[in-house]
Design an enzyme around this catalytic site. Structure first.
Site, PDB file in Angstrom:
ATOM      1  N   GLY A 143      21.204  58.066 -70.846  1.00  0.00           N
ATOM      2  CA  GLY A 143      20.256  57.753 -71.928  1.00  0.00           C
ATOM      3  C   GLY A 143      19.267  58.501 -72.440  1.00  0.00           C
ATOM      4  O   GLY A 143      19.355  59.672 -71.981  1.00  0.00           O
ATOM      5  N   ARG A 200       5.674  37.337 -77.792  1.00  0.00           N
ATOM      6  CA  ARG A 200       7.060  37.167 -77.292  1.00  0.00           C
ATOM      7  C   ARG A 200       7.278  36.028 -76.371  1.00  0.00           C
ATOM      8  O   ARG A 200       7.887  35.024 -76.536  1.00  0.00           O
ATOM      9  CB  ARG A 200       7.667  38.496 -76.707  1.00  0.00           C
ATOM     10  CG  ARG A 200       8.147  39.461 -77.754  1.00  0.00           C
ATOM     11  CD  ARG A 200       8.535  40.746 -77.126  1.00  0.00           C
ATOM     12  NE  ARG A 200       8.841  41.789 -78.326  1.00  0.00           N
ATOM     13  CZ  ARG A 200       9.420  42.756 -77.933  1.00  0.00           C
ATOM     14  NH1 ARG A 200       9.763  43.395 -76.726  1.00  0.00           N
ATOM     15  NH2 ARG A 200       9.860  43.492 -78.850  1.00  0.00           N
TER      16      ARG A 200
END
Lengths: 272, 264, 639
Positions: free
Chosen positions: C43, C331
């Site tokens: 990644g 959030r």
């Protein structure tokens, strides 16, 4: 390509190009290069087809007009070059373009076949699923069929109206007479009609494809690439089909031809 | 419940390609599938089929997949002869079963091309794509060697066009859909991405030459059908291919010229 | 704590990294090729580290279970990447980025690490731009910035909605260049299944080739784990299907401490699952909350379609509870409130598992075209997945697991408690504290890979000059290979009745219900007793069909799920021990009267790092105290 990149690997279907060759040969050995050559030669041949058709239109003016036109082609260059030399130079150019076009097409077909064992030839499906092609149209899928048809047609056309081997009525140097004589036979007219359908279909995909292959792309013109191809194909189709149809319909006939035929007598050795 | 999210249930027949390994011969298996909710994705339907197969003691169908949100490029199968299925601009994982009708027979096949040998069932090896990138699909800048990001302005149009090309996810649908198994769309998208940016100019001609030639070692020749763009989940444009063709000829000339200048 | 030496360098905050770079041991350029480094994962962190190490001259071996490095899940990040370039001239600075990140992490991260992250962030933007990452630009050709995740300044660089993809492709291409040069050996479709140690130090790994099933050892002077987060412990998350904790967990079992496993981040705007077989959740950009209004039917048995519920019978719970911030609360607050109303029976959709996000007011106010221009892509995506048209019917949303802040404990050099074993990116615990700010994940992955690890790894390698890597014929390797192949055979031999996915789903339900958005003592204790019970069933009743000698995804998954079982249990223990609410960890027992998270800075301002004690034993909790010298600890309030 690095040898170390993965422990598995896919076997290449072609070797890496040899970098020692001169660059034009290297270029032609690549598929992209061959598509370039196909595109450029294709456009040359297209130019020939269009000019050839325009020349033939002279038949509609008068039989003499086209007969003079034929004579003028042989006389091209005037007194500067020996008679027919310039025409031959152009013919050789055309033959060369044909040869390259065909060689590139054949070799690219073989390359694609190797890259794609499931599919026998372009246009044949790779998959068992029912879906047909989405973008590929009839013209693009049949390039490898219309191409050979055109080759056979050209041989026939040369035999018919250039070499004069098809008919005893053939008179060298009288294209009008020869054309009417040939196309007044219904089977011959049909051959011309079918062959020119193939030519138009080939031109329709070929023109667009050539622009793509030689990198003519620009937001300003991309929108008209397809219409231009369509227009050229339609022009060639309508123009070339008009001859057999008009002969069959009696619009172009021998009577007009015979009146003028004696006006033009040419020596045998210079007409080939 | 408030009216939304109603589901219909589909009964289908799957005709799936099964192949045990790279060298094994494969064949189609017909599998009846029942009770598929139409808001499932295609891969979730395969998950259910696999779960049924496992319960019945069989070997599940192997298929590549990962992110399931249409960006990693891992998934991809031929569905009824369509790369990524019937919906345009969609990866297999984002294809939902509402695109099918009750009673349909669905033919599921792996990508087919010499450059993408089958590893098992629907899984293929796409490493030639990596080789194409390795041969030049980068801008050589060592970590730490970069100038300030705003040093070189990039015209917004160039940047946007580069981004359009860079949206490629490397799934291989272009090759799979191509009747010639050509990889022109993938390679040209990668080339456009870098050849359009000022940062990519130094290596432009070398990159173009090498990537095209690596591509041709594995894949077929483009005949400009345009199937690739139709199959592409990111709808990458055919214009990239024309751009690549133009740059390839230039690269052949320019690479020689540069060499000539450096070594007179 | 003597066991946890963070090795934070001395000196003023702003000079720590420079001082450290000066004091860290260097490897002579011509000696670098004598060192071999293994990087697991490709990644952002893994690919950037592998490319950078290789550029420096180290010999690198890279491993990914995907078919190409470019598939790693960093690719799915949408929003952007932060950096304090201050191009918009709106008052941003390295210190402000540092401050926001520490505050956003609810004061549970290491100051020095975060400051270094903010420092190198600018270099990342330079590096990526030079690599050809097509960041969004203004008409003048310079880079565009936007404000993201409630930041007070515009510091987020982005490439359409595909920033993660473009950054990963940049790193992948840098890696590809090194592969082509022969400095990097890439192993695709190869999964790490064991970390190998000799004399207490990491010396290699054992892998399984996913195509041929071959189990093999690889040795090196150092091992770098860049294998991402463990969000899939919830089964349903926004992570990719193959994301797992196996590499990290096997390192943990070999002695690497696991830090703060209870810190998991939930994203409030995901599309709720439509049936039991849903495989993953899809995230939609949080920007939707700028114009959408969130509501549920006020009555818990209101079954009418949304359009037929009159205004007066709609419960706009965020606007009512938080008049100042309304639908734009952070959030975690948005997520928790969604869970509260759904648990109380107000949920919408045929599974009653969502809340409405309604754009009808915005469409009326701004016009359909404006909304289309702003959110067209997202609306299309929603319609593609759900089959509903969000222009006429309200969207349904629900929170889902998105990111995990916890991970392997690492020191300032990013080395775990196993010498020679490093952990970078989401796989470590280091920079985000208890909560991660938007657009910071990409920043951290690339910071670790491009700019931190390549310097700090020298400290471990330099003294090893002249030592060859432990040969793979050494008993430590042959034993490890034997262990892995025994485990493979064991799984194949269980021949139970249920699939691996079935157990993973059941585990996910326990974790989501008990260690999810809101945790309490009783639930956590339930989890601690239920998880091992299910694990025993799993070990005796799972069915792994096929063989180990070819591609077998069930076999791949079974080992990953087994590790998730152990991790889930540790998550519960960590959450139970953390007697406070902070960031992504909310304990119902610790909240203010307004329902806000209540930290306990007195007793809990520390990192909890767990030490493996062997199979069946409870891990030991170690503590690294966090010292805040540069920021003042404040309690947030969104009322």
């Amino acid at each position: 390509m690095a040898a170390t990149s993965t422990q598995r690997g896919v076997t290449p279907i072609r070797p890496a190009p040899r970098k020692t060759l001169p660059w034009p040969i290297q270029f032609y050995r690549s598929a992209v290069g061959r598509k370039w050559v196909m595109g450029v030669t294709g456009l040359m041949l297209l130019g020939f087809v269009v000019v050839h058709m325009l020349g033939n239109f002279k038949a509609y003016i008068s039989p003499e007009s086209i007969d003079h036109y034929g004579e003028a082609l042989r006389d091209m260059g005037g007194h500067l070059v020996p008679r027919t030399h310039l025409l031959w130079a152009m013919r050789l150019g055309l033959i060369g373009a044909f040869a390259l076009h065909i060689h590139a097409a054949l070799s690219l077909t073989l390359m694609s076949r190797r890259s794609n064992p499931q599919s026998g030839i372009d246009g044949q499906k790779k998959y068992a699923g029912s879906q047909d092609y989405i973008a590929a149209n009839f013209a693009s899928r049949t390039m490898r069929w219309t191409g050979p048809i055109i080759v056979l047609y050209i041989l026939f056309h040369l035999a018919d109206l250039t070499w004069g081997t098809r008919s005893d009525e053939f008179v060298r140097g009288e294209p009008y007479h020869n054309m009417v004589d040939s196309m007044s036979s219904l089977p011959v007219a049909i051959i011309y009609i079918v062959a020119n359908l193939a030519v138009a279909i080939h031109i329709f995909h070929g023109t667009w494809s050539a622009m793509q292959s030689i990198g003519i792309n620009n937001p300003r013109i991309n929108g008209i690439r397809k219409p231009v191809s369509m227009g050229l194909a339609a022009l060639v189709l309508v123009g070339n089909l008009s001859f057999p149809i008009m002969v069959q319909a009696g619009v172009l006939d021998e009577e007009t031809s015979e009146e003028s035929a004696p006006a033009l007598v040419l020596s045998e050795e210079v007409t080939s | 419940m408030s009216g939304s999210g109603n589901t219909n249930v589909l009964n289908l027949t799957l005709k799936v390609w099964r192949q045990e390994g790279p060298n094994a011969t494969g064949s189609f298996d017909s599998i009846p599938v029942e009770g598929i909710a139409d808001d499932m994705s295609f891969l979730e339907m395969l998950d259910i089929v696999n779960e049924q197969i496992i319960e019945q003691g069989g070997i599940p169908i192997e298929f590549d997949h990962d992110c399931r949100e249409g960006i990693c490029g891992a998934c991809g199968v031929m569905i009824n002869g369509n790369a990524h299925g019937p919906k345009k601009g969609t990866t297999t994982c984002q294809l939902h079963m509402r695109n099918f009708e009750d009673g349909d027979e669905i033919v599921v096949e792996p990508w087919r091309a010499s450059g993408f040998p089958i590893m098992r069932d629907l899984v293929v090896d796409r490493s030639p794509f990596d080789h194409i990138v390795e041969s030049g699909g980068y801008i050589s800048v060592n970590t730490g060697a970069a100038p300030d990001a705003n040093l070189i302005p990039v015209p917004k149009d160039a940047s946007d066009m580069a981004m359009d090309a860079a949206a490629c996810i490397g799934c291989g649908a272009c090759v799979a859909a191509c009747p010639n198994s050509a990889a022109q769309l993938f390679t040209s998208a990668k080339l456009s991405h870098m050849n359009l940016l000022p940062q990519g100019q130094a290596e432009r001609w070398k990159r173009t030459e090498q990537m095209v030639e690596t591509m041709e070692q594995f894949f077929g020749a483009c005949t400009n059908h345009g199937e690739c763009t139709e199959a592409c989940p990111k709808e990458i444009s055919l214009d990239n291919i024309a751009f690549m063709n133009r740059d390839y000829l230039k690269s052949k000339v320019k690479n020689r010229k540069l060499t000539g200048q450096v070594f007179p | 704590m003597s066991l946890l030496n963070s090795k934070v360098p001395s000196g003023p905050l702003a000079e720590k990294w420079d001082n450290h770079k000066f004091s860290v041991k260097l490897v002579n350029p011509s000696n670098k090729r004598k060192f071999e480094v293994i990087v697991v994962g490709t990644g952002l962190a893994g690919a950037s580290a592998a490319a950078s190490l290789s550029e420096l001259g180290y010999k690198v071996k890279v491993f990914t279970y995907s078919d190409s490095p470019r598939r790693a899940h960093s690719i799915a990040a949408q929003g952007g990447i932060n950096a304090a370039k201050n191009y918009p001239n709106d008052g941003d600075s390295i210190f402000r980025l540092f401050y926001d990140t520490v505050k956003g992490g609810d004061y549970r991260s290491r100051e020095a690490n975060v400051y270094r992250l903010a420092q190198v962030a600018n270099d990342i933007i330079d590096q990526c731009t030079a690599q050809g990452v097509p960041f969004a630009r203004e008409y003048g050709g310079l880079l565009d910035n936007r404000s993201f995740g409630g930041a007070q300044v515009s510091r987020t660089f982005y490439a359409r909605g595909q920033t993660g993809q473009q950054l990963l492709i940049g790193a992948y291409q840098a890696l590809a260049r090194q592969i082509a040069e022969g400095n990097v050996e890439l192993h695709t479709r190869t999964e790490m299944l064991e970390l190998v140690k000799k004399d207490g130090e990491a010396c290699g790994i054992v892998t399984r080739d996913l195509i041929t099933g071959e189990i093999k050892s690889h040795s090196a002077h150092a091992v770098v784990l860049a294998t991402g987060g463990y969000g899939n412990v919830f089964y349903l998350s926004t992570n990719a299907m193959a994301c797992n904790t196996t590499a990290v967990w096997r390192a943990h079992r070999k002695g690497a401490f696991f830090a703060n496993p209870c810190y998991t981040q939930i994203h409030p705007t995901c599309i709720p699952s439509s049936d039991e077989f849903q495989s993953k959740l899809t995230l939609m950009s949080e920007s939707l909350r700028n114009d959408g209004r969130i509501w549920v039917p006020r009555s818990d048995d209101d079954k009418r379609p949304a359009g037929q519920i009159p205004e007066g019978e709609r419960y706009y719970y965020l606007e009512e509870k938080y008049p100042a911030f309304g639908n734009l609360v952070p959030r975690d607050v948005a997520s928790r409130n969604a869970k509260t109303v759904v648990d109380a029976g107000h949920g919408v959709g045929h599974l009653e598992n969502g809340v409405y996000l309604d754009f009808s007011d915005a469409i009326q106010r701004d016009g359909l075209e404006t909304i289309k221009a702003k959110y067209g892509n997202l609306f299309d995506m929603y319609e593609n997945i759900t089959g509903e048209d969000p222009y006429s019917v309200p969207m349904r949303i629900y929170p889902a697991t998105h990111y995990t802040m916890g991970g392997l404990w690492v020191d300032y050099n990013l080395m775990t408690t196993i010498p020679g074993c490093y952990s970078i990116g989401e796989a470590n615990f280091s920079d985000h504290g208890a909560n991660r700010l938007g657009a910071s994940a990409l920043m951290q992955g690339l910071a670790d890979g491009y700019f931190v690890l390549p310097y700090t790894i020298g400290d471990h390698l330099a003294p090893k000059l002249g030592d060859d890597p432990v040969p793979t014929s050494d008993p430590v390797f042959t034993d490890a290979v034997q262990g892995v192949s025994d485990a493979t055979d064991r799984w194949l031999g269980v021949n139970g009745s249920r699939s691996v996915d079935w157990f993973h789903r059941e585990l996910g339900k326990i974790v989501w219900d008990n260690i999810g958005m809101e945790r309490n003592k009783a639930d956590l204790e339930t989890a601690i007793s239920d998880i091992p019970a299910l694990k025993t069933e799993f070990e005796n009743d799972v069915r792994v069909p096929g063989s180990g000698a070819n591609l077998n995804s069930s076999l791949e998954k079974v080992g990953r799920v087994a590790d998730f079982f152990e991790l889930a249990e540790l998550m519960a223990r960590d959450a139970l021990e953390r007697e406070e609410s902070c960031g992504g960890h909310f304990r119902a027992e610790h909240q203010t009267e307004e329902g806000e998270a209540k930290r306990d800075d007195e007793n809990m301002a520390h990192v909890a790092a767990w030490e493996w004690n062997g199979e069946g034993e409870v891990q030991t909790r170690h503590v690294e105290e966090l010292v805040f010298e540069n920021v003042e600890l404040t309690q947030r309030s969104y009322k």
